[in-house]
Design a protein around this motif. Structure first.
Motif, PDB file in Angstrom:
ATOM      1  N   TYR A 147     -55.550  32.982  29.194  1.00 46.87           N
ATOM      2  CA  TYR A 147     -56.671  33.918  28.921  1.00 46.87           C
ATOM      3  C   TYR A 147     -56.572  34.960  28.181  1.00 46.87           C
ATOM      4  CZ  TYR A 147     -58.125  30.325  32.760  1.00 46.87           C
ATOM      5  OH  TYR A 147     -58.284  29.283  33.197  1.00 46.87           O
ATOM      6  N   ASP A 203     -61.324  31.604  27.990  1.00 47.03           N
ATOM      7  CA  ASP A 203     -60.290  30.572  27.905  1.00 47.03           C
ATOM      8  C   ASP A 203     -59.686  30.129  26.591  1.00 47.03           C
ATOM      9  OD1 ASP A 203     -58.949  28.194  28.195  1.00 47.03           O
ATOM     10  OD2 ASP A 203     -60.240  27.360  29.866  1.00 47.03           O
ATOM     11  N   ARG A 238     -65.510  32.788  30.378  1.00 42.27           N
ATOM     12  CA  ARG A 238     -65.489  32.548  31.688  1.00 42.27           C
ATOM     13  C   ARG A 238     -66.334  33.702  32.162  1.00 42.27           C
ATOM     14  NH1 ARG A 238     -61.299  28.979  33.641  1.00 42.27           N
ATOM     15  NH2 ARG A 238     -62.696  29.145  35.292  1.00 42.27           N
ATOM     16  N   PRO A 274     -59.461  35.132  35.885  1.00 41.65           N
ATOM     17  CA  PRO A 274     -60.404  34.395  35.037  1.00 41.65           C
ATOM     18  C   PRO A 274     -61.523  33.698  35.990  1.00 41.65           C
ATOM     19  CG  PRO A 274     -58.663  32.920  35.486  1.00 41.65           C
ATOM     20  CD  PRO A 274     -58.162  34.469  35.968  1.00 41.65           C
ATOM     21  N   ARG A 275     -61.671  33.867  37.101  1.00 45.65           N
ATOM     22  CA  ARG A 275     -62.905  33.378  38.072  1.00 45.65           C
ATOM     23  C   ARG A 275     -63.965  34.170  38.171  1.00 45.65           C
ATOM     24  NH1 ARG A 275     -59.279  32.646  43.389  1.00 45.65           N
ATOM     25  NH2 ARG A 275     -58.583  34.550  42.409  1.00 45.65           N
TER      26      ARG A 275
END
Length: 564
Positions: free
Chosen positions: A465, A478, A485, A519-520
């Motif tokens: 990332y 990504d 993301r 990344p979430r």
């Protein structure tokens, strides 16, 4: 006898044609519906441009175009279609133009711009700006500099350039000796910081006025180097990193200044045990002894390349590679990239014809071979760092030919991005396509996308990332797909460093924040006010100490660390 009332005389009076005065000519009426239409059309066009723009910069540019078209339209209507005599129209137009010009000169002291090109006006009656106060303080309190009028002396040592004329430096692995730190990776070494900055805030160790510049800092041991503009002198300055006291400075008679770009140097010094190499905005390249500041040699990269200074000033930090010092000089004379001998300043090789970019050249290992990556104004070029041979070229041009962010390596693939609606792309140099009459071109892993637009900011990488400021808003991309993301946190045009699983974000407004490198989702953990003015300078963290600066001040903070 009946008397009848007198009847009125109904005889039609015919005027004497010889005594009639000629009627005055009819004056053409003002056609006021045209200026109203011009205002409505330009307003509608500006609103449409704002809706179509996918960045704050694009929106501001649309406003500028709208205002310009409105002024041109109204001026054209008044001069050619408004009616009245030609003399009257031009007299009114000239009077208004002259009045606005005189009022502007009389009232406006300075116009400066934010990173998204929003203008700000500082009037003559406004208090001094932070940069003006800093210049005043420096002129009264900075130590006298004996280093301004030196004659070059070469490093009379081995080909690696280790000096013996003054105290030598000793480097540690975590020293911040080049732009964006070790390997120019934008990664912070050492223990993870504590994140309860509300209860346990960073401790201010010192704060010091500095001259204007967008340079970052380099740190080795207890020495710190940066670049500044002090009045008419472009300076390379060495400070005591423990106290902020100035130790020496090198002065050159040069000054870069534009309303949008600001004042002073924009490159960052590169430090070795032998020399500190600094590149000024106008192209002056100095090799100075790192502990004494003595001039070892000097060149001008624009003169050497036969090129002109790029619009926003020469910016790419010099790159040390073995016995050479590599710079992106630009130009169309086959000398766009120049490698100098580190010890003597003599040109070892020169290659290429491109407009200079603003990114620092860098070396990456691709397929186990060292590759020089230079992000020109018209594309990314891979070169042999030993002789300047071009290996491949990927054309990448935006409207203004401004490429700033350094390319990033993921395995053997190369990620690059720039602003002005360019976006980003991932390249595979292992798959080259021959170009007739040119150098090979690498394949695209995925096509260009606007998921990340690095205008003049660097990004960091963690795993698969990329985290960076997408035209001022922090975003995560990504790298395998090019998909964004998340996007959140309007830090404007600051900078990002990676600290284990945290992002240290220097906001354009001066504060510093910690954000989870996740990344979430976007999660800001904490923040504190470090500086108070426009900040486009990359911060540095060295052994738990945060060094920040802008165009008026520099400060050092002790950060609370986990396990300390």
């Amino acid at each position: 006898m009946r008397v009848y009332p007198t009847m009125p005389d109904l005889t039609v009076q015919t005027p004497d044609q010889n005594n009639v005065s000629p009627a005055a000519p009819l004056q053409p009426r003002q056609r006021w519906h045209w200026p109203v239409a011009i205002l409505l059309l330009t307003a509608a066009g500006t609103m449409l441009g704002n809706r179509l723009a996918d960045s704050r910069t694009g929106q501001v540019i649309a406003i500028f175009y709208g205002i310009g078209l409105m002024i041109v339209g109204l001026s054209g209507w008044w001069l050619f279609f408004s009616g009245g005599t030609r003399t009257r129209r031009w007299l009114v137009f000239g009077s208004v133009l002259l009045g606005i010009t005189v009022a502007g000169i009389a009232a406006v002291r300075e116009v400066w711009f934010e990173g998204d090109m929003r203008p700000h006006v500082r009037f003559h009656w406004d208090p001094p700006s932070p940069a003006e106060l800093a210049q005043r303080w420096l002129s009264e309190n900075a130590p006298a500099s004996p280093l301004g009028q030196q004659t070059p002396e070469r490093l009379a040592n081995d080909s690696a350039g280790f000096a013996t004329t003054a105290q030598q430096l000793t480097f540690a692995a975590d020293d911040w000796t080049r732009y964006c730190g070790p390997g120019s990776r934008r990664e912070i070494a050492g223990n993870r910081p504590q994140t309860d900055w509300k209860q346990n805030p960073p401790k201010l160790l010192w704060r010091h006025p500095v001259g204007e510049a967008w340079s970052s800092v380099c740190i080795a041991g207890n020495l710190l180097w940066t670049q500044e503009q002090r009045a008419t002198q472009e300076c390379t300055v060495c400070y005591n990193a423990e106290t902020g006291a100035e130790l020496w400075r090198r002065e050159d008679s040069a000054r870069y200044q534009t309303a949008q770009g600001g004042v002073g140097p924009r490159s960052t010094p590169t430090v070795t045990q032998a020399a500190v190499y600094s590149l000024g905005a106008t192209g002056i390249l100095n090799a100075l002894h790192p502990t004494s500041g003595k001039l070892l040699w000097q060149r001008n990269i624009c003169s050497d390349a036969g090129s002109e200074m790029v619009e926003w000033g020469m910016s790419g930090a010099p790159l040390v590679w073995q016995n050479t010092l590599i710079v992106d000089a630009g130009g169309l004379n086959g000398k766009a990239v120049i490698a100098y001998d580190r010890s003597s300043g003599e040109i070892v090789w020169a290659s290429g014809s491109h407009k200079a970019g603003y990114a620092a050249p860098r070396i990456e290992m691709i397929d186990d071979k060292p590759v020089l990556l230079v992000f020109h104004g018209d594309g990314l070029e891979a070169m042999n760092p030993d002789n300047g041979q071009s290996l491949w070229l990927y054309p990448w041009v935006n409207q203004y030919k401004i490429n700033v962010a350094q390319p990033m390596l993921f395995g053997s693939r190369v990620f690059l991005s720039s602003g002005y609606d360019s976006g980003c792309v991932l390249l595979d140099p292992g798959k080259l396509t021959d170009v007739p009459g040119g150098v090979p071109r690498p394949a695209e892993v995925w096509p260009p996308t606007r998921s990340l637009k690095l205008k003049f900011n660097e990004a960091v990488q963690l795993g698969d990332y990329v985290y960076g400021l997408d035209d001022g808003i922090l975003a995560c991309v990504d790298v395998n797909t090019g998909e964004r993301r998340w996007k959140g946190g309007r830090y404007k045009y600051g900078h990002v460093l990676l600290w284990q699983d945290l992002l240290l974000v220097q906001a354009e407004d001066g504060y510093v924040a910690l954000v989870q490198a996740d990344p979430r989702r976007f999660t800001e953990v904490t923040r504190f006010d470090a500086l108070t003015d426009r900040t486009w300078n990359v911060p540095a963290v060295h052994r738990g100490r945060l060094y920040v600066r802008n165009a008026s001040e520099m400060a050092c903070f002790e950060l609370p660390l986990s396990g300390s």
